[in-house]
Design a protein around this motif. Sequence first.
Motif, PDB file in Angstrom:
ATOM      1  N   ALA A  97      34.253  39.307  66.377  1.00 27.01           N
ATOM      2  CA  ALA A  97      33.134  40.221  66.117  1.00 27.01           C
ATOM      3  C   ALA A  97      33.450  41.150  64.947  1.00 27.01           C
ATOM      4  O   ALA A  97      32.578  41.435  64.108  1.00 27.01           O
ATOM      5  N   ALA A  98      34.692  41.650  64.875  1.00 23.91           N
ATOM      6  CA  ALA A  98      35.074  42.539  63.779  1.00 23.91           C
ATOM      7  C   ALA A  98      34.993  41.808  62.438  1.00 23.91           C
ATOM      8  O   ALA A  98      34.503  42.363  61.445  1.00 23.91           O
ATOM      9  N   HIS A  99      35.464  40.577  62.404  1.00 15.51           N
ATOM     10  CA  HIS A  99      35.384  39.805  61.166  1.00 15.51           C
ATOM     11  C   HIS A  99      33.924  39.533  60.785  1.00 15.51           C
ATOM     12  O   HIS A  99      33.557  39.612  59.601  1.00 15.51           O
ATOM     13  N   GLU A 100      33.121  39.202  61.759  1.00 17.00           N
ATOM     14  CA  GLU A 100      31.698  38.941  61.471  1.00 17.00           C
ATOM     15  C   GLU A 100      31.028  40.182  60.894  1.00 17.00           C
ATOM     16  O   GLU A 100      30.218  40.084  59.970  1.00 17.00           O
ATOM     17  N   GLY A 101      31.372  41.347  61.423  1.00 14.42           N
ATOM     18  CA  GLY A 101      30.772  42.574  60.926  1.00 14.42           C
ATOM     19  C   GLY A 101      31.208  42.941  59.526  1.00 14.42           C
ATOM     20  O   GLY A 101      30.520  43.714  58.844  1.00 14.42           O
ATOM     21  N   SER A 102      32.342  42.395  59.074  1.00 14.11           N
ATOM     22  CA  SER A 102      32.864  42.756  57.754  1.00 14.11           C
ATOM     23  C   SER A 102      32.627  41.692  56.696  1.00 14.11           C
ATOM     24  O   SER A 102      33.100  41.834  55.560  1.00 14.11           O
ATOM     25  N   LEU A 103      31.897  40.637  57.026  1.00 21.79           N
ATOM     26  CA  LEU A 103      31.711  39.541  56.072  1.00 21.79           C
ATOM     27  C   LEU A 103      31.080  40.004  54.762  1.00 21.79           C
ATOM     28  O   LEU A 103      31.463  39.551  53.681  1.00 21.79           O
ATOM     29  N   ALA A 104      30.125  40.905  54.845  1.00 26.37           N
ATOM     30  CA  ALA A 104      29.403  41.326  53.637  1.00 26.37           C
ATOM     31  C   ALA A 104      30.179  42.324  52.794  1.00 26.37           C
ATOM     32  O   ALA A 104      29.892  42.487  51.606  1.00 26.37           O
ATOM     33  N   THR A 105      31.181  42.978  53.389  1.00 25.01           N
ATOM     34  CA  THR A 105      31.845  44.077  52.677  1.00 25.01           C
ATOM     35  C   THR A 105      33.322  43.818  52.379  1.00 25.01           C
ATOM     36  O   THR A 105      33.860  44.383  51.427  1.00 25.01           O
ATOM     37  N   GLY A 106      33.983  42.996  53.164  1.00 27.36           N
ATOM     38  CA  GLY A 106      35.376  42.678  52.896  1.00 27.36           C
ATOM     39  C   GLY A 106      36.272  42.901  54.086  1.00 27.36           C
ATOM     40  O   GLY A 106      36.369  44.020  54.595  1.00 27.36           O
ATOM     41  N   GLY A 107      36.927  41.839  54.525  1.00 26.81           N
ATOM     42  CA  GLY A 107      37.845  41.940  55.659  1.00 26.81           C
ATOM     43  C   GLY A 107      39.098  41.129  55.412  1.00 26.81           C
ATOM     44  O   GLY A 107      39.176  40.328  54.473  1.00 26.81           O
ATOM     45  N   ILE A 108      40.100  41.342  56.253  1.00 30.27           N
ATOM     46  CA  ILE A 108      41.383  40.654  56.132  1.00 30.27           C
ATOM     47  C   ILE A 108      41.723  40.035  57.481  1.00 30.27           C
ATOM     48  O   ILE A 108      41.809  40.743  58.484  1.00 30.27           O
ATOM     49  N   ALA A 109      41.899  38.724  57.506  1.00 36.84           N
ATOM     50  CA  ALA A 109      42.313  38.026  58.721  1.00 36.84           C
ATOM     51  C   ALA A 109      43.804  37.730  58.632  1.00 36.84           C
ATOM     52  O   ALA A 109      44.275  37.185  57.630  1.00 36.84           O
ATOM     53  N   VAL A 110      44.548  38.104  59.667  1.00 29.86           N
ATOM     54  CA  VAL A 110      45.988  37.844  59.714  1.00 29.86           C
ATOM     55  C   VAL A 110      46.232  36.739  60.732  1.00 29.86           C
ATOM     56  O   VAL A 110      45.847  36.870  61.896  1.00 29.86           O
ATOM     57  N   LEU A 111      46.882  35.674  60.299  1.00 28.99           N
ATOM     58  CA  LEU A 111      47.079  34.504  61.160  1.00 28.99           C
ATOM     59  C   LEU A 111      48.496  34.455  61.707  1.00 28.99           C
ATOM     60  O   LEU A 111      49.450  34.863  61.045  1.00 28.99           O
ATOM     61  N   ALA A 112      48.619  33.903  62.923  1.00 30.29           N
ATOM     62  CA  ALA A 112      49.928  33.728  63.550  1.00 30.29           C
ATOM     63  C   ALA A 112      50.569  32.414  63.153  1.00 30.29           C
ATOM     64  O   ALA A 112      51.777  32.228  63.324  1.00 30.29           O
ATOM     65  N   GLY A 113      49.774  31.482  62.638  1.00 28.01           N
ATOM     66  CA  GLY A 113      50.280  30.198  62.160  1.00 28.01           C
ATOM     67  C   GLY A 113      50.032  30.071  60.670  1.00 28.01           C
ATOM     68  O   GLY A 113      49.713  31.042  59.986  1.00 28.01           O
ATOM     69  N   GLY A 114      50.186  28.860  60.156  1.00 28.36           N
ATOM     70  CA  GLY A 114      49.906  28.631  58.753  1.00 28.36           C
ATOM     71  C   GLY A 114      48.429  28.816  58.435  1.00 28.36           C
ATOM     72  O   GLY A 114      47.575  28.689  59.322  1.00 28.36           O
ATOM     73  N   LEU A 115      48.135  29.092  57.168  1.00 21.63           N
ATOM     74  CA  LEU A 115      46.733  29.301  56.786  1.00 21.63           C
ATOM     75  C   LEU A 115      45.898  28.039  56.963  1.00 21.63           C
ATOM     76  O   LEU A 115      44.675  28.124  57.008  1.00 21.63           O
ATOM     77  N   ASP A 116      46.547  26.885  57.063  1.00 20.00           N
ATOM     78  CA  ASP A 116      45.815  25.651  57.318  1.00 20.00           C
ATOM     79  C   ASP A 116      45.736  25.336  58.814  1.00 20.00           C
ATOM     80  O   ASP A 116      45.265  24.272  59.201  1.00 20.00           O
ATOM     81  N   ARG A 117      46.191  26.300  59.649  1.00 19.02           N
ATOM     82  CA  ARG A 117      46.144  26.124  61.099  1.00 19.02           C
ATOM     83  C   ARG A 117      45.526  27.363  61.750  1.00 19.02           C
ATOM     84  O   ARG A 117      46.168  28.023  62.562  1.00 19.02           O
ATOM     85  N   PRO A 118      44.271  27.670  61.417  1.00 19.46           N
ATOM     86  CA  PRO A 118      43.654  28.858  62.028  1.00 19.46           C
ATOM     87  C   PRO A 118      43.553  28.689  63.535  1.00 19.46           C
ATOM     88  O   PRO A 118      43.329  27.585  64.039  1.00 19.46           O
ATOM     89  N   TYR A 119      43.741  29.815  64.244  1.00 18.44           N
ATOM     90  CA  TYR A 119      43.646  29.777  65.707  1.00 18.44           C
ATOM     91  C   TYR A 119      42.750  30.919  66.169  1.00 18.44           C
ATOM     92  O   TYR A 119      42.974  32.072  65.780  1.00 18.44           O
ATOM     93  N   PRO A 120      41.728  30.591  66.968  1.00 21.65           N
ATOM     94  CA  PRO A 120      41.367  29.267  67.469  1.00 21.65           C
ATOM     95  C   PRO A 120      40.730  28.408  66.378  1.00 21.65           C
ATOM     96  O   PRO A 120      40.153  28.949  65.430  1.00 21.65           O
ATOM     97  N   PRO A 121      40.799  27.078  66.505  1.00 27.33           N
ATOM     98  CA  PRO A 121      40.279  26.199  65.457  1.00 27.33           C
ATOM     99  C   PRO A 121      38.802  26.423  65.145  1.00 27.33           C
ATOM    100  O   PRO A 121      38.377  26.211  64.003  1.00 27.33           O
ATOM    101  N   GLU A 122      38.043  26.851  66.147  1.00 34.36           N
ATOM    102  CA  GLU A 122      36.596  27.031  65.893  1.00 34.36           C
ATOM    103  C   GLU A 122      36.306  28.180  64.931  1.00 34.36           C
ATOM    104  O   GLU A 122      35.170  28.336  64.472  1.00 34.36           O
ATOM    105  N   ASN A 123      37.328  28.993  64.619  1.00 32.71           N
ATOM    106  CA  ASN A 123      37.115  30.088  63.670  1.00 32.71           C
ATOM    107  C   ASN A 123      37.484  29.712  62.237  1.00 32.71           C
ATOM    108  O   ASN A 123      37.558  30.581  61.366  1.00 32.71           O
TER     109      ASN A 123
END
Length: 373
Positions: free
Chosen positions: A161-187
């Motif tokens: 929800a936080a990422h969705e709210g920041s799509l228009a203005t700018g957000g940062i997603a921090v991943l626990a795996g590689g950038l080619d392995r987003p978790y959960p996959p549906e995101n």
Amino acid sequence: MTTGRAGPSFSDRQRLAWLRLIRTDNIGPATFRDLINRFGSAETAIEMLPELTRLGGGSRLLRVPSVAEAEAEMVLAAKAGARFVAIGETDYPPILRRVENPPPLIAVRGNANVFVLPPVAIVGARNASLAGIRMARMLAADLGREGFAIVSGLARGIDTAAHEGSLATGGIAVLAGGLDRPYPPENADLMQALAANGAAVSEMPFGWEPRARDFPRRNRIIAGLSLGLVVVEAAFRSGSLISARMAGELGRLVFAVPGSPLDPRAAGTNGLLKDGATLVTEARDVIEAISPLIGRPLGEAETFEEPPDFTATPPPGDMDRERVIEALGPVPTGVDEIIRHTGLHPAQVFMILLELDLAGRLERHPGGQVSLI
């Protein structure tokens, strides 16, 4: 990756050597920093690893990724629209380089200009209520319109929800795996959408599937990337409370949205409020608390410059190593205390600790403390 900023940039050779060194067994951010400080370059440090490991009592050689393996990971990054950014480069998040032992090299996908915006983290429960999801999305959108970057962990529920709210203005997603392995996959699509105005970052190798023990490392980066951290919903003993604890340890502000005492998803946030977290019911609560911090230094930035007189100090001998090992034990001990107790030059103590670390015999703790394994 797009950026409008100019500044220091590593050569491909430097970046490749840094990638090989940080992917080497037993080498984390603190050990990496000590190696660069001691030897001046990753290439020289890699050459010295066998000797250092032997001196530390290691029973096996460390596995260093080959040049071909590092190049293959860089190709994977390029195919994913990402690249590696070193701590000395302009595109490295400035607030992250001020935490203790920041990751020396991170993979970044998206728009690095988002790192210039004052950042606020929003985290919470994966099994969030509809009210919590609505609150997280509203806070993110309102803070974004006021010029803040929203940091979160791409998880289900509040993070999403936080990422969705920041799509228009700018957000940062921090991943626990590689950038080619987003978790959960549906995101994965959400991460792709974030790249337009924001970025996704990770310190983990490409192809790395996240494990349970990788999420606390991710949470530390979330906290370190932010001026303050807002917890919307969190049960007792949740990962979000770990993020809040880390934020407090890093000197960041901690906020919490109150919830019903009857909802276990609010038990953690209500507990944070009892412990002194700032109560949040709207974005203005966060803005008023964080605005005075914008532009202020949070402490000395991490450097990789060689300390004075390091190379001029005689190397430690076997007796020196015995004295340091005798001073250590299973209880975490401050390095300054070891220096005082042994009477050795600080450079000699740091060198011995580095050898022990590479040999897998040393454990590092917060606050610069160490212990024997």
